[in-house]
Every structure is written in C-alpha cells, then in structure tokens.
Design a protein around this motif. Sequence first.
Motif, mmCIF file in Angstrom:
data_model
loop_
_atom_site.group_PDB
_atom_site.id
_atom_site.type_symbol
_atom_site.label_atom_id
_atom_site.label_comp_id
_atom_site.label_asym_id
_atom_site.label_seq_id
_atom_site.Cartn_x
_atom_site.Cartn_y
_atom_site.Cartn_z
ATOM 1 N N ASN A 1 0.803 -1.224 0.000
ATOM 2 C CA ASN A 1 0.000 0.000 0.000
ATOM 3 C C ASN A 1 0.838 1.278 0.000
ATOM 4 O OD1 ASN A 1 -2.331 -1.672 0.193
ATOM 5 N ND2 ASN A 1 -2.119 -1.735 2.417
ATOM 6 N N GLU B 1 2.954 4.322 -2.391
ATOM 7 C CA GLU B 1 2.949 5.008 -3.687
ATOM 8 C C GLU B 1 4.317 5.645 -3.918
ATOM 9 O OE1 GLU B 1 -0.258 7.710 -4.350
ATOM 10 O OE2 GLU B 1 -1.732 6.447 -3.331
ATOM 11 N N LEU C 1 6.088 7.674 -6.932
ATOM 12 C CA LEU C 1 5.508 8.315 -8.104
ATOM 13 C C LEU C 1 6.510 8.924 -9.065
ATOM 14 C CD1 LEU C 1 2.504 9.998 -6.258
ATOM 15 C CD2 LEU C 1 2.621 7.735 -7.321
ATOM 16 N N ASN D 1 -0.090 -4.496 -3.608
ATOM 17 C CA ASN D 1 -0.949 -3.309 -3.622
ATOM 18 C C ASN D 1 -0.177 -1.995 -3.583
ATOM 19 O OD1 ASN D 1 -3.337 -4.899 -3.612
ATOM 20 N ND2 ASN D 1 -3.215 -5.100 -1.390
ATOM 21 N N ASN D 2 0.926 -1.944 -4.323
ATOM 22 C CA ASN D 2 1.689 -0.705 -4.420
ATOM 23 C C ASN D 2 1.460 -0.040 -5.776
ATOM 24 O OD1 ASN D 2 3.538 -0.966 -1.890
ATOM 25 N ND2 ASN D 2 3.717 -2.944 -2.909
ATOM 26 N N ARG D 3 1.653 1.266 -5.818
ATOM 27 C CA ARG D 3 1.610 2.018 -7.077
ATOM 28 C C ARG D 3 3.012 2.569 -7.341
ATOM 29 N NH1 ARG D 3 -2.365 4.407 -10.219
ATOM 30 N NH2 ARG D 3 -1.712 6.203 -11.456
ATOM 31 N N GLU E 1 5.262 4.407 -10.417
ATOM 32 C CA GLU E 1 5.192 4.991 -11.755
ATOM 33 C C GLU E 1 6.272 6.036 -11.970
ATOM 34 O OE1 GLU E 1 2.010 8.202 -12.334
ATOM 35 O OE2 GLU E 1 1.054 6.862 -10.866
ATOM 36 N N ASN F 1 -0.021 -5.047 -7.935
ATOM 37 C CA ASN F 1 0.684 -3.768 -8.021
ATOM 38 C C ASN F 1 0.330 -3.058 -9.319
ATOM 39 O OD1 ASN F 1 2.640 -3.957 -5.598
ATOM 40 N ND2 ASN F 1 2.902 -5.924 -6.638
ATOM 41 N N ASN F 2 0.328 -1.743 -9.268
ATOM 42 C CA ASN F 2 0.063 -0.907 -10.435
ATOM 43 C C ASN F 2 1.391 -0.266 -10.841
ATOM 44 O OD1 ASN F 2 -1.269 0.546 -12.389
ATOM 45 N ND2 ASN F 2 -2.873 1.270 -11.007
ATOM 46 N N ASN G 1 -0.910 -8.198 -11.492
ATOM 47 C CA ASN G 1 -0.234 -6.904 -11.580
ATOM 48 C C ASN G 1 -0.606 -6.214 -12.890
ATOM 49 O OD1 ASN G 1 1.732 -7.079 -9.172
ATOM 50 N ND2 ASN G 1 2.090 -9.006 -10.252
ATOM 51 N N TYR G 2 -0.715 -4.904 -12.836
ATOM 52 C CA TYR G 2 -0.993 -4.093 -14.020
ATOM 53 C C TYR G 2 0.305 -3.386 -14.384
ATOM 54 C CZ TYR G 2 -3.497 -0.819 -17.092
ATOM 55 O OH TYR G 2 -3.936 -0.092 -18.170
#
Length: 276
Positions: A159, A161, A163, A185-187, A189, A209-210, A232-233
């Motif tokens: 959880n 992020e 970025l 469940n991490n983002r 990018e 994960n995104n 995962n995405y």
Amino acid sequence: AGTCNNGVCVSSGVGCVSVCTSGAKQCSGNDYQVCGDYNLDSCTEWGTATACSSGETCLSGECVIEITSCGVTLNQANKKYVLTQDLIGIGGFTPCIVINADGVILDGNNRNIIGGGGGVQVINLASPPNGVIIENLIIPSTTYYGIFFSGCNNNIIQNNEILSGQLFGISLNSVSGCGNNQIINNRVENILQGGISLNSANGNTIDNNNVINNPGIGIILTNSINNNFNNNYVCVSGFVDFNCDATSATNSYSGNTFDNENLCGISRASNSVICP
C-alpha cells in the motif's frame, strides 16, 4: 441473579451494557486500554490503562514511535514507527529512513517523503532484517531508490505510492538470497530505470501492483527464480513491461496485464489481455 465462575459469584449480565468491542484499543493520554469483559458480567468495558514505554506515543490505541524528520535509523526490533507529518528528503543518494532491525513496522500514515534523496533503505550487513513491514508511504519523487532492501526475508511492502524516481521504485537485492517477501498493492510509476526490481531474490510474491508509465522497464528480474507474479498491471513502459535475464526464466505469472516481455516466458493463456 448470577452464576458461579471458578467459585466466584458474578452478575449474569442482566441490565449491563457493553461500552466497546472486545479486543478494541483506545488511548487514554499516553496510556492504552484494551476492551474486554474483565468483570465477567457478559458485557464489555475498557481495561486498566497501560503506559507506553519511554520514547513511545499512544496513537489510535497503539504505542508507536513518531517519525518527524529524515536522517533517522529505526533500530529497535519489533517496534512500530509512524510518520506524523510530511518529511523533507536529505538529497543525493542518502535515504530518508534506514531500517536495520527485525520486526520493524514502518507506517507512512499516508504522509509524504518529499524532495530529493532516497526513501527507505533496509540494510544490516551483519544480519539482514527480517519481518519488516513498510506500508502506507507516499514518495512523490526520489533521486535514488524508493524502497530498497539489501538482504531480505519474510518482509512485507504494501500500500505504498512511489511516483517518480531515478533508479528503482521498489528493489529487493541480495548476494545470498532474498526470499518469502511480499510486494502487494503498491503504485509505482515514472521511475527512470525500473518500477520493481528483483536481484538474486527467489520465492517472493508480487501481487496486485500498479506499475505504469515507467520510462525504462516495468518489472525487472536478475538472477531471480520461483517468484509469483499475480494480478499486476504493468503498462506503458518505455522499454519493456517485464524483463528477465537468462537466469530468471523460472517464475510464475497469472492474471497480469502487460503489453510485452523479454526472456521471461510469460504465457498469454494465463494472463490478462494487453494493456488498453
């Protein structure tokens, strides 16, 4: 009327009212209380207040150690640390937070580490920390790693992020093995080299994960086998979504969404359609 319990007469609970949910915790000043049926009348009440240890603060019923600035080392085993405000990064390649003890819980509390420098580094060359949890942390930008483990077993990264960054968003590294960790469940990018990196990391779980919009690689595996990647995405990577070296061909993939891969041998039959 009442009943006999171990030779003691107690109320049957008629007319009493529960004031809390059994097992719940609350703060009372800098002490904490646990809800239960302490007088055996079938109704719950708050128990005797217990003082937090020196250096701890009671937050939401838990004794925790507050983090209010970067440049700290979390070296007390089995303690929970919580960010209670946004932190300003140190800059360069210096991590904001270092963890070098077992069982540490770092709760970002949805606060930010802003500015330059690294995010969190977990390292102890003599004895790599185990049982660490890093969660609910937001790193808008890093000039180094977001979350970096050097030697790692039985840890959870969830959880968070991350970025924007120069190297890797989340990285597991070990020359002697790095296993049974969970990245969930991490983002991640806009990381220049790679969103998630596994280096000599075997038998880990990477789920939900995104990992998007990374100019380099979405997920990169080096000398890493028997890892499980589920749901995962991983999309819009500049080079490739999944990249494996020749020693990382034996991993499991299910329900992932991605456009392309290199040397990983991912079956389209057990994974989602390409990125929309």
